[in-house]
Scaffold this active site. Sequence first.
Site, PDB file in Angstrom:
ATOM      1  N   ASN A  10      31.268  47.751  36.106  1.00  0.00           N
ATOM      2  CA  ASN A  10      31.476  46.799  36.340  1.00  0.00           C
ATOM      3  C   ASN A  10      30.920  45.816  36.382  1.00  0.00           C
ATOM      4  OD1 ASN A  10      32.786  44.168  37.845  1.00  0.00           O
ATOM      5  ND2 ASN A  10      33.477  45.614  39.626  1.00  0.00           N
ATOM      6  N   ARG A  89      35.939  47.143  33.744  1.00  0.00           N
ATOM      7  CA  ARG A  89      36.743  46.317  34.214  1.00  0.00           C
ATOM      8  C   ARG A  89      36.254  45.233  33.064  1.00  0.00           C
ATOM      9  NH1 ARG A  89      35.230  42.063  39.190  1.00  0.00           N
ATOM     10  NH2 ARG A  89      36.686  41.022  38.916  1.00  0.00           N
ATOM     11  N   HIS A 178      42.754  40.102  39.751  1.00  0.00           N
ATOM     12  CA  HIS A 178      42.457  40.851  40.740  1.00  0.00           C
ATOM     13  C   HIS A 178      44.194  41.883  40.534  1.00  0.00           C
ATOM     14  CE1 HIS A 178      40.446  38.123  43.743  1.00  0.00           C
ATOM     15  NE2 HIS A 178      40.362  38.503  43.038  1.00  0.00           N
ATOM     16  N   ARG A 239      35.779  28.965  46.883  1.00  0.00           N
ATOM     17  CA  ARG A 239      36.420  28.471  46.092  1.00  0.00           C
ATOM     18  C   ARG A 239      37.231  27.446  47.481  1.00  0.00           C
ATOM     19  NH1 ARG A 239      37.865  33.407  42.738  1.00  0.00           N
ATOM     20  NH2 ARG A 239      35.741  34.501  43.462  1.00  0.00           N
TER      21      ARG A 239
END
Length: 403
Positions: A10, A89, A178, A239
């Site tokens: 990842n 990923r 996700h 965020r």
Amino acid sequence: MTKQLILVINCGSSSLKFSLINPLSTETILTGLAEQLFTDKATIKIKYKENVKVKNILAPYDHSLAIAILVDELKALGFNDNVAAIGHRVVHGGENYSAPTLITDEVKKIIESLSRLAPLHNPANLMGITACEKAFESLPQVAIFDTAFHQTLPSKAFIYGLPYELYEKHSIRRYGFHGTSHYFVSTEAAKLINKPIEACNFISAHLGNGCSITAIKNGKSADTSLGFTPNEGVMMGTRSGDVDSGIIFYLVNELGYPIDDVNKILNSKSGLLGVSGISNDCRTLEEAMTDEPNCRATLALTVFSYRIAKVIASYTASLSELDGIIFTGGIGENSMLVRKMVISHLQILNFHIDDERNEQARFGQSGNIAANNSRSCWVIPTNEEFVIAEQTQQLLSLNNEGE
Ligand code: ADP
């Protein structure tokens, strides 16, 4: 040991997380993280059993050098010949990929072309792929896309109320993120209630630094809160999530903010950090909470939880049945307080928390935290690395069967 281990990679722009997994026995054999890449502080940490080794990464401090150290370590531990494939990923697969994909030159070109939709992620993912191709020349490399699980969204969920040409010409639509995590926790919840996943309906809340809620209808993603970029829906660590787009024009046109600063505000200075003024970390905010009416830590977690509950409630519009709510991610798996605050807004839908069960489901423990008179509500620790290993292994077995 036969050649059955999968190395899961990842890659971020300055980090590289990895795990060596046996997908058949579900065992995670080795894990690690290279951090602060492209700086002279670059290090790699490799954890095997109880041992943790930390090594400096030399110039040019990049992903390839981190992988070279990992390869040496795998050789020293005798695992190198047991690795069957590398599972990567990859954040954005656009509309091109809805399933695990064997990486070829053509696939790499498409991942690169999708960098315009994920400029912080896809280029980093490609760096990891290139580094692994060099280090593990003879091994197959597989891409598992974060967006893939959401490719089942119906058009009513992925089309924005914008001119349709923006979708047709510029691919502007909801993609969702996700996906690997929502897929994992929903399949685990299906096992808990002993139902085939195709018959299950859940709302899953992945609450970490990034947060997303997904409505899962008959085992498939039916709506999800992250959109064209990972800054839609609920408020997150730094965020903003949804804001009135008019605020952006007001900041730029009336208050004179440069547009790049607005981008930074929305992505790096908002959310829990922006509202509290203290931290984006849920633990720090829980410690800083007081009953003072102006306590900003309390306000931040209150707004955060309320907005999560609103999205969960709105997703009952996507489903005709609901087996339960799933909490996952660092906050979802560990914060009793956030779970309690979220569920407190959902009483009208017959969700009620059991305090004792809520307290028990932490630090890697899964469980149903609902009261006896409530619909189900589970905490399920996510395991994206395992999904990547399992899907990589399944794709390779399928390919081998076809030969
Ligand atoms: P990422 O999205 O970066 O993978 P994580 O899923 O690891 O993030 O989640 C990080 C969040 O989880 C942080 O806000 C952190 O404070 C929160 N968290 C971790 N442990 C706890 C805990 N014991 N109690 C409350 N929040 C926690």
